[in-house]
Motif scaffolding. Structure first.
Motif, PDB file in Angstrom:
ATOM      1  N   LYS A 193     -21.675  19.796  45.481  1.00  0.00           N
ATOM      2  CA  LYS A 193     -21.910  20.078  44.065  1.00  0.00           C
ATOM      3  C   LYS A 193     -20.582  20.016  43.312  1.00  0.00           C
ATOM      4  O   LYS A 193     -19.629  20.704  43.679  1.00  0.00           O
ATOM      5  CB  LYS A 193     -22.536  21.463  43.894  1.00  0.00           C
ATOM      6  CG  LYS A 193     -23.849  21.647  44.644  1.00  0.00           C
ATOM      7  CD  LYS A 193     -24.303  23.102  44.613  1.00  0.00           C
ATOM      8  CE  LYS A 193     -25.552  23.312  45.460  1.00  0.00           C
ATOM      9  NZ  LYS A 193     -25.950  24.744  45.527  1.00  0.00           N
ATOM     10  N   LYS A 237     -14.392  30.021  42.437  1.00  0.00           N
ATOM     11  CA  LYS A 237     -15.657  30.505  41.884  1.00  0.00           C
ATOM     12  C   LYS A 237     -16.844  29.815  42.548  1.00  0.00           C
ATOM     13  O   LYS A 237     -17.824  30.460  42.949  1.00  0.00           O
ATOM     14  CB  LYS A 237     -15.685  30.266  40.368  1.00  0.00           C
ATOM     15  CG  LYS A 237     -16.952  30.771  39.688  1.00  0.00           C
ATOM     16  CD  LYS A 237     -16.894  30.524  38.177  1.00  0.00           C
ATOM     17  CE  LYS A 237     -18.176  31.015  37.498  1.00  0.00           C
ATOM     18  NZ  LYS A 237     -18.124  30.768  36.018  1.00  0.00           N
ATOM     19  N   ALA A 238     -16.746  28.485  42.678  1.00  0.00           N
ATOM     20  CA  ALA A 238     -17.835  27.732  43.300  1.00  0.00           C
ATOM     21  C   ALA A 238     -17.946  28.065  44.786  1.00  0.00           C
ATOM     22  O   ALA A 238     -19.057  28.196  45.325  1.00  0.00           O
ATOM     23  CB  ALA A 238     -17.601  26.235  43.105  1.00  0.00           C
ATOM     24  N   ALA A 254     -21.816  33.077  49.540  1.00  0.00           N
ATOM     25  CA  ALA A 254     -22.509  34.375  49.452  1.00  0.00           C
ATOM     26  C   ALA A 254     -23.640  34.493  50.465  1.00  0.00           C
ATOM     27  O   ALA A 254     -23.920  35.571  50.987  1.00  0.00           O
ATOM     28  CB  ALA A 254     -23.042  34.578  48.032  1.00  0.00           C
ATOM     29  N   TYR A 292     -11.761  36.535  53.337  1.00  0.00           N
ATOM     30  CA  TYR A 292     -13.135  36.953  53.544  1.00  0.00           C
ATOM     31  C   TYR A 292     -13.319  37.524  54.947  1.00  0.00           C
ATOM     32  O   TYR A 292     -12.637  37.120  55.898  1.00  0.00           O
ATOM     33  CB  TYR A 292     -14.088  35.753  53.385  1.00  0.00           C
ATOM     34  CG  TYR A 292     -13.877  34.955  52.131  1.00  0.00           C
ATOM     35  CD1 TYR A 292     -14.666  35.155  51.013  1.00  0.00           C
ATOM     36  CD2 TYR A 292     -12.862  33.981  52.066  1.00  0.00           C
ATOM     37  CE1 TYR A 292     -14.475  34.418  49.851  1.00  0.00           C
ATOM     38  CE2 TYR A 292     -12.663  33.238  50.903  1.00  0.00           C
ATOM     39  CZ  TYR A 292     -13.465  33.460  49.806  1.00  0.00           C
ATOM     40  OH  TYR A 292     -13.258  32.730  48.656  1.00  0.00           O
ATOM     41  N   ASP A 347     -17.062  30.893  46.293  1.00  0.00           N
ATOM     42  CA  ASP A 347     -17.611  32.241  46.446  1.00  0.00           C
ATOM     43  C   ASP A 347     -19.125  32.249  46.254  1.00  0.00           C
ATOM     44  O   ASP A 347     -19.858  32.963  46.952  1.00  0.00           O
ATOM     45  CB  ASP A 347     -16.950  33.194  45.447  1.00  0.00           C
ATOM     46  CG  ASP A 347     -15.521  33.558  45.832  1.00  0.00           C
ATOM     47  OD1 ASP A 347     -15.113  33.218  46.953  1.00  0.00           O
ATOM     48  OD2 ASP A 347     -14.816  34.178  45.005  1.00  0.00           O
ATOM     49  N   LYS A 348     -19.597  31.447  45.309  1.00  0.00           N
ATOM     50  CA  LYS A 348     -21.036  31.377  45.057  1.00  0.00           C
ATOM     51  C   LYS A 348     -21.767  30.793  46.263  1.00  0.00           C
ATOM     52  O   LYS A 348     -22.824  31.308  46.675  1.00  0.00           O
ATOM     53  CB  LYS A 348     -21.305  30.523  43.814  1.00  0.00           C
ATOM     54  CG  LYS A 348     -22.781  30.383  43.470  1.00  0.00           C
ATOM     55  CD  LYS A 348     -22.968  29.529  42.213  1.00  0.00           C
ATOM     56  CE  LYS A 348     -24.451  29.360  41.892  1.00  0.00           C
ATOM     57  NZ  LYS A 348     -24.650  28.509  40.673  1.00  0.00           N
ATOM     58  N   GLU A 349     -21.204  29.737  46.842  1.00  0.00           N
ATOM     59  CA  GLU A 349     -21.858  29.066  47.960  1.00  0.00           C
ATOM     60  C   GLU A 349     -21.776  29.875  49.256  1.00  0.00           C
ATOM     61  O   GLU A 349     -22.679  29.831  50.083  1.00  0.00           O
ATOM     62  CB  GLU A 349     -21.236  27.674  48.179  1.00  0.00           C
ATOM     63  CG  GLU A 349     -21.479  26.694  47.048  1.00  0.00           C
ATOM     64  CD  GLU A 349     -22.955  26.379  46.857  1.00  0.00           C
ATOM     65  OE1 GLU A 349     -23.675  26.258  47.862  1.00  0.00           O
ATOM     66  OE2 GLU A 349     -23.394  26.267  45.688  1.00  0.00           O
ATOM     67  N   ILE A 370     -17.598  20.677  40.759  1.00  0.00           N
ATOM     68  CA  ILE A 370     -17.140  21.828  39.987  1.00  0.00           C
ATOM     69  C   ILE A 370     -16.561  21.332  38.670  1.00  0.00           C
ATOM     70  O   ILE A 370     -16.242  20.155  38.517  1.00  0.00           O
ATOM     71  CB  ILE A 370     -16.090  22.651  40.760  1.00  0.00           C
ATOM     72  CG1 ILE A 370     -14.791  21.838  40.932  1.00  0.00           C
ATOM     73  CG2 ILE A 370     -16.634  23.075  42.113  1.00  0.00           C
ATOM     74  CD1 ILE A 370     -13.660  22.633  41.547  1.00  0.00           C
ATOM     75  N   LYS A 416     -15.349  39.796  50.290  1.00  0.00           N
ATOM     76  CA  LYS A 416     -13.942  39.499  50.027  1.00  0.00           C
ATOM     77  C   LYS A 416     -13.103  40.704  50.410  1.00  0.00           C
ATOM     78  O   LYS A 416     -13.511  41.848  50.224  1.00  0.00           O
ATOM     79  CB  LYS A 416     -13.738  39.156  48.558  1.00  0.00           C
ATOM     80  CG  LYS A 416     -13.878  37.674  48.277  1.00  0.00           C
ATOM     81  CD  LYS A 416     -13.179  37.261  46.994  1.00  0.00           C
ATOM     82  CE  LYS A 416     -12.894  35.781  47.000  1.00  0.00           C
ATOM     83  NZ  LYS A 416     -12.255  35.316  45.761  1.00  0.00           N
TER      84      LYS A 416
END
Length: 447
Positions: free
Chosen positions: A282, A322-323, A329, A346, A325-327, A284, A335
């Motif tokens: 995806k 940001k991207a 999760a 992480y 961390d979203k993926e 960014i 973290k």
């Protein structure tokens, strides 16, 4: 008149090198150097035999280095075949060197041709600190290869290098005598080897950096297949060039620090054009204008062996994190406090180990607005294991403008166990992405 004489000097000089080579051994199609990882400095180090008698010297590898230089102070270099060049000589012309007494083209003051010539050495390991290196000549010896194993050594007479003093050799890995530059200019190692051996020796090289200090990777020069064995079967061979994808190499302008927008000299570094970044396939959000090449030398994406980890301009780094961390999760991770030099670390959570390293969202650099042409990086190249329970994202915040000049610098950790070929004649980069997909490591070469 001077401009017409210079090419003749260079041609005659390289012809003399080729003649001395043909007297010692038939011309090889390819040469090879071992490269190891220094666990303390994270530098990559190779060794080359030099001088009379031949002695092994160690050098930190600088992918974008414009010189082959070493510390010659205090008896560090002793050789009966060593000699230094005088201003006006062919080696000084090849190196585009200057004279101690200001010997410039068109201004040959009395005695100028009796002086030693020098270049400014840029030690990239100490933030670009400069020192003077005197242009010198000596013999070197490098092993040949036919692509799957080492062959006999090949001797090269009158190899050009710069003799520095110990003020300029700071931050080198322990035991290193200097730096071997693989940049795109005349006296960097790839061009000297190609010029010395003539037209049958292609002006390209390939690097395969090891991921551990316990085994060696390789650097190839010339026209060679790239044959490795998979970890599961040492008798099997795989020519990993079958995995190559290609993108253009760009010649960028060297940044001079001047606020005036002028076209400066070409940089010896290697640049590519990254147009976007993907996390889990995806894209960014990235300010694309940051990635464009500017007349001042800013912009573009540089590939480096002296930067241990990839550095990203602040806004690009934030978007990537940001991207990511979203993926990530869904891996049930948390973290934790940063562990220098990393800012994003992480717990391992549900991450599992695979042949591609720890299982995390993949990251890819996309080239030239072609969504199907990208360099994909998995856990082995995107993460660093800090402990049994903590891993960190191996992408660093480089700061923003005007602090930085290059918004993306792809560092050595991201190059490990990838094969990259730099074709200087065609200005083309060939890359494999990770060899781990074939269960091959850069150390899987038969020495």
């Amino acid at each position: 008149m001077a401009s017409s004489i210079a090419p003749l000097i260079l041609f005659s000089f390289f012809i003399s090198i080729s003649s001395s080579l043909s007297q010692t051994l038939s011309k090889p199609k390819a040469l090879i150097l071992p490269v190891s990882k220094d666990a303390t400095t994270l530098q990559y180090v190779t060794h080359i035999k030099m001088g009379t008698p031949l002695a092994k010297k160690n050098f930190a590898v600088d992918l974008g280095g414009q010189h082959f230089w070493m510390d010659c102070d205090d008896g560090q270099y002793v050789s009966s075949s060593f000699k230094q060049s005088l201003c006006g000589s062919a080696p000084c012309s090849v190196a585009k060197a200057t004279c101690d007494g200001a010997c410039f083209p068109g201004y040959n003051r009395p005695g100028c041709n009796k002086e030693k010539c020098h270049v400014n050495i840029d030690n990239t390991l100490i933030g670009g600190g400069f020192d003077v290196g005197f242009i010198s000549l000596d013999k070197i010896s490098i092993q040949s290869t036919e692509g799957s194993k080492y062959g006999p050594y090949v001797g090269i007479s009158d190899f050009i290098f710069a003799c520095a003093n110990d003020r300029g050799v700071g931050n080198l890995a322990r035991g290193a005598n200097g730096m071997v530059g693989l940049g795109s200019n005349q006296i960097a190692l790839p061009t000297q080897l190609s010029s010395a051996f003539g037209g049958s020796f292609r002006r390209n090289f390939a690097i395969c950096l090891p991921s551990t200090s316990k085994s060696n990777g390789v650097i190839f020069f010339g026209d060679s297949p790239y044959v490795f064995y998979p970890g599961y079967n040492t008798s099997k061979v795989i020519d990993v060039s079958s995995r190559f994808q290609h993108t253009k190499l760009y010649i960028n302008t060297a940044v001079t620090g001047s606020s005036v927008v002028t076209r400066g000299p070409p940089s010896p570094d290697y640049f590519v054009k990254v147009t976007s970044i993907m996390v889990n396939k995806k894209p960014i959000r990235v300010n694309s204008t940051l990635l464009e090449f500017k007349k001042t030398g800013k912009g573009g994406t540089k590939i480096s062996t002296v930067e241990p980890y990839t550095k990203l301009e602040t806004t690009i780094h934030r978007a990537l994190v940001k991207a990511f961390d979203k993926e990530i999760a869904v891996w049930n991770v948390s973290k934790v406090a940063p562990v220098a030099p990393f800012t994003d670390c992480y717990t391992t959570g549900n991450m599992g180990m695979t042949i591609l390293g720890i299982g995390v969202p993949d990251i890819a650099f996309v080239f030239e607005n072609n969504k199907n042409l990208y360099w994909e990086m998995y856990g082995a190249n995107s993460m660093v294991e800090m402990s049994r329970d903590v891993v960190c994202l191996a992408f660093l915040d480089a700061g923003d403008e005007p602090i930085i000049t290059t918004p993306i610098v792809i560092g050595a950790h991201q190059l490990q166990d990838n094969l990259l070929q730099f074709d200087l004649a065609s200005n083309r980069l060939a890359f494999t992405s990770t060899l781990l997909l074939e269960e091959v490591e850069c150390s899987n070469f038969k020495f």
